[in-house]
Design an enzyme around this catalytic site. Structure first.
Site, PDB file in Angstrom:
ATOM      1  N   ARG A 167       0.829  -1.219   0.000  1.00  0.00           N
ATOM      2  CA  ARG A 167       0.000   0.000   0.000  1.00  0.00           C
ATOM      3  C   ARG A 167       0.862   1.268   0.000  1.00  0.00           C
ATOM      4  O   ARG A 167       0.538   2.264   0.645  1.00  0.00           O
ATOM      5  CB  ARG A 167      -0.935   0.038   1.223  1.00  0.00           C
ATOM      6  CG  ARG A 167      -2.036  -0.977   1.207  1.00  0.00           C
ATOM      7  CD  ARG A 167      -3.015  -0.708   0.065  1.00  0.00           C
ATOM      8  NE  ARG A 167      -4.169  -1.557   0.179  1.00  0.00           N
ATOM      9  CZ  ARG A 167      -4.226  -2.834  -0.251  1.00  0.00           C
ATOM     10  NH1 ARG A 167      -3.192  -3.389  -0.856  1.00  0.00           N
ATOM     11  NH2 ARG A 167      -5.342  -3.521  -0.111  1.00  0.00           N
ATOM     12  N   SER A 235     -10.657  -0.258   3.040  1.00  0.00           N
ATOM     13  CA  SER A 235      -9.925  -0.436   4.304  1.00  0.00           C
ATOM     14  C   SER A 235      -9.520   0.937   4.812  1.00  0.00           C
ATOM     15  O   SER A 235      -8.903   1.713   4.082  1.00  0.00           O
ATOM     16  CB  SER A 235      -8.661  -1.251   4.081  1.00  0.00           C
ATOM     17  OG  SER A 235      -8.972  -2.524   3.605  1.00  0.00           O
ATOM     18  N   GLU A 334      -5.316   4.526   6.046  1.00  0.00           N
ATOM     19  CA  GLU A 334      -4.856   4.172   4.712  1.00  0.00           C
ATOM     20  C   GLU A 334      -5.291   5.215   3.674  1.00  0.00           C
ATOM     21  O   GLU A 334      -4.475   5.645   2.858  1.00  0.00           O
ATOM     22  CB  GLU A 334      -5.385   2.776   4.388  1.00  0.00           C
ATOM     23  CG  GLU A 334      -4.637   2.076   3.287  1.00  0.00           C
ATOM     24  CD  GLU A 334      -5.390   2.195   2.009  1.00  0.00           C
ATOM     25  OE1 GLU A 334      -4.791   2.617   1.014  1.00  0.00           O
ATOM     26  OE2 GLU A 334      -6.588   1.876   1.995  1.00  0.00           O
TER      27      GLU A 334
HETATM   28  N1  EPU Z   1     -10.483 -10.143  10.188  1.00  0.00           N
HETATM   29  C1  EPU Z   1     -11.219 -10.247  11.327  1.00  0.00           C
HETATM   30  N2  EPU Z   1     -12.239  -9.369  11.530  1.00  0.00           N
HETATM   31  C2  EPU Z   1     -12.537  -8.397  10.638  1.00  0.00           C
HETATM   32  C3  EPU Z   1     -11.765  -8.274   9.469  1.00  0.00           C
HETATM   33  C4  EPU Z   1     -10.731  -9.168   9.262  1.00  0.00           C
HETATM   34  O1  EPU Z   1     -10.982 -11.108  12.179  1.00  0.00           O
HETATM   35  O2  EPU Z   1     -13.469  -7.653  10.897  1.00  0.00           O
HETATM   36  C5  EPU Z   1      -9.427 -11.124   9.948  1.00  0.00           C
HETATM   37  C6  EPU Z   1      -9.851 -12.104   8.852  1.00  0.00           C
HETATM   38  O3  EPU Z   1     -10.599 -13.162   9.350  1.00  0.00           O
HETATM   39  C7  EPU Z   1      -8.519 -12.551   8.302  1.00  0.00           C
HETATM   40  C8  EPU Z   1      -7.657 -11.311   8.448  1.00  0.00           C
HETATM   41  O4  EPU Z   1      -8.285 -10.503   9.434  1.00  0.00           O
HETATM   42  O5  EPU Z   1      -7.975 -13.571   9.083  1.00  0.00           O
HETATM   43  C9  EPU Z   1      -7.484 -10.554   7.143  1.00  0.00           C
HETATM   44  O6  EPU Z   1      -8.765 -10.160   6.665  1.00  0.00           O
HETATM   45  P1  EPU Z   1      -9.091 -10.023   5.094  1.00  0.00           P
HETATM   46  O7  EPU Z   1      -8.575 -11.188   4.370  1.00  0.00           O
HETATM   47  O8  EPU Z   1     -10.522  -9.679   4.966  1.00  0.00           O
HETATM   48  O9  EPU Z   1      -8.197  -8.851   4.604  1.00  0.00           O
HETATM   49  P2  EPU Z   1      -7.744  -7.468   5.280  1.00  0.00           P
HETATM   50  O10 EPU Z   1      -6.344  -7.626   5.754  1.00  0.00           O
HETATM   51  O11 EPU Z   1      -8.742  -7.040   6.278  1.00  0.00           O
HETATM   52  C10 EPU Z   1      -6.715  -6.633   3.045  1.00  0.00           C
HETATM   53  C11 EPU Z   1      -6.747  -5.407   2.200  1.00  0.00           C
HETATM   54  C12 EPU Z   1      -8.039  -5.346   1.415  1.00  0.00           C
HETATM   55  C13 EPU Z   1      -8.115  -6.573   0.520  1.00  0.00           C
HETATM   56  C14 EPU Z   1      -8.037  -7.822   1.397  1.00  0.00           C
HETATM   57  C15 EPU Z   1      -7.981  -9.096   0.600  1.00  0.00           C
HETATM   58  C16 EPU Z   1      -5.422  -3.764   3.369  1.00  0.00           C
HETATM   59  C17 EPU Z   1      -5.403  -2.490   4.122  1.00  0.00           C
HETATM   60  N3  EPU Z   1      -6.620  -4.224   3.035  1.00  0.00           N
HETATM   61  O12 EPU Z   1      -7.757  -6.527   4.001  1.00  0.00           O
HETATM   62  O13 EPU Z   1      -7.988  -4.201   0.580  1.00  0.00           O
HETATM   63  O14 EPU Z   1      -9.313  -6.587  -0.228  1.00  0.00           O
HETATM   64  O15 EPU Z   1      -6.842  -7.768   2.206  1.00  0.00           O
HETATM   65  O16 EPU Z   1      -6.739  -9.236   0.002  1.00  0.00           O
HETATM   66  O17 EPU Z   1      -4.367  -4.313   3.086  1.00  0.00           O
HETATM   67  C18 EPU Z   1      -8.486  -1.864   0.604  1.00  0.00           C
HETATM   68  O18 EPU Z   1      -7.273  -1.674   0.590  1.00  0.00           O
HETATM   69  O19 EPU Z   1      -9.304  -0.917   0.614  1.00  0.00           O
HETATM   70  C19 EPU Z   1      -8.975  -3.234   0.655  1.00  0.00           C
HETATM   71  C20 EPU Z   1     -10.267  -3.507   0.773  1.00  0.00           C
END
Ligand code: EPU
Length: 339
Positions: A167, A235, A334
């Protein structure tokens, strides 16, 4: 000097996905490269600051945005080279990212499937090196063309020049606010080789790029609020990168904490959404403003009452503080404050 679409006191509320009330002192919608030069010269004569906005899906605009806001709607896709295995495309900065993903899939140009449904424009994609489901823009990026806001000169940036990270790019670092990205060159594959490394995609065996795209869309729609219905900027925090020792020590207390060690093994990315959820904040919408971590994905802050950016930032600060107090980890926004 004529600029056909120059507006004063331009309402930006519907030009960004977080829907905060915001007014640009001046705004111009640019659909041709020559308009951009004219607009920049116009602003320079008046010593006005200039900033650019694409589809506004990663911004927190202030109430008043001084100077000239350029709305990038440069359009067009051109094939630069094609071999049996690969294709190189130059895509104008104002093209909608998701449209490009669908277009490339229809042309049998592969590599963008996992990045389906990411809101925003192609020109904005390199700024934060958009990424999802195991793929980042830098995986397909060749170069970009940008216009310097101050000098009006055009410059080409290689992948190395862009200094991509998680990012992150030079456009969020030392060059922040200095350039308008007019076109991005991508290298895609002409053979479908899906990247299914991300957990929820691991069990798939997609027969086509369209099938993979459909699945990615379904995963996103199951967790992420549609900004057209519930204002948000995706995010709201980046996933923090902490020393591996700190992550391992936290895992002693919180065995289920997701930890993704970095390649060098010294650090680990931890899931900010998980931290926010464990701090009890998922779906905790503030009584006065409605702002809070979305109930299905705590990393997304929603602004259902379309209130001012100062209130969004104050709520974000409150959330970050609660997470810091509980885990000793600082999480940072972000999306970018605009300007
Ligand atoms: N999780 C939770 N609770 C929540 C959200 C997430 O426990 O409310 C846990 C999930 O269960 C999982 C981990 O956190 O174990 C990661 O969650 P997720 O795979 O949904 O991804 P994220 O890290 O929350 C990132 C990106 C997203 C992208 C997803 C999928 C960033 C800041 N965000 O989110 O990007 O779609 O991975 O690759 O890196 C964005 O940048 O706007 C965005 C949506």
């Amino acid at each position: 000097m004529m600029i056909p679409t120059l507006h004063a006191d331009f309402d930006l509320q519907r030009y960004h996905t977080l829907a905060c009330p915001s007014v640009a002192e001046y705004a111009v919608t640019v659909t041709e490269r020559s308009h951009l030069s004219t607009a920049l010269a116009w602003a320079k004569q008046r010593a006005l600051p200039v900033q650019v906005i694409g589809e506004g899906s990663n911004l927190v605009p202030r109430d008043v945005v001084p100077g000239l806001t350029v709305i990038n709607r440069l359009s067009g896709v051109r094939v630069l080279k094609q071999t049996a295995d690969q294709v190189e495309l130059r895509v104008a900065g104002g093209v909608s990212w998701h449209w490009l993903v669908l277009f490339c899939s229809a042309q049998h140009w592969y590599g963008l499937e996992n990045l389906a449904l990411i809101p925003g424009t192609v020109g904005a994609a390199p700024v934060q090196n958009i990424g999802a489901y195991g793929v980042e823009l830098c995986d397909v990026f060749v170069s970009l063309d940008a216009v310097n806001i101050r000098s009006g000169e055009q410059h080409s940036f290689s992948a190395e020049d862009c200094q991509f990270g998680y990012r992150q790019s030079v456009f969020k670092g030392v060059e922040e606010g200095a350039w308008i990205i007019t076109a991005v060159t991508l290298r895609l594959s002409r053979r479908f080789a899906p990247n299914l490394t991300y957990g929820p995609l691991a069990d798939l065996n997609p027969a086509s790029s369209a099938e993979l795209i459909e699945h990615v869309i379904a995963v996103r729609q199951s967790k992420l609020p549609d900004p057209a219905l519930i204002p948000n900027a995706g995010s709201f925090f980046t996933n923090p990168i902490i020393p591996i020792a700190q992550a391992r020590s936290l895992q002693q207390t919180y065995a289920a904490m997701p930890v993704y060690p970095t390649a060098d093994g010294e650090f680990a990315k931890v899931a900010a959404g998980w931290l926010i959820e464990q701090a009890g904040l998922r779906g905790d919408y503030a009584a006065d403003t409605g702002i809070g971590p979305y109930e299905k994905q705590a990393l997304v802050l929603v602004n259902p009452q379309r209130v001012a950016s100062s209130k969004v930032m104050a709520r974000a600060q409150e959330i970050a503080q609660i997470v810091e107090d509980k885990f000793g980890i600082s999480i940072v926004p972000e999306p970018r404050l605009f300007p």
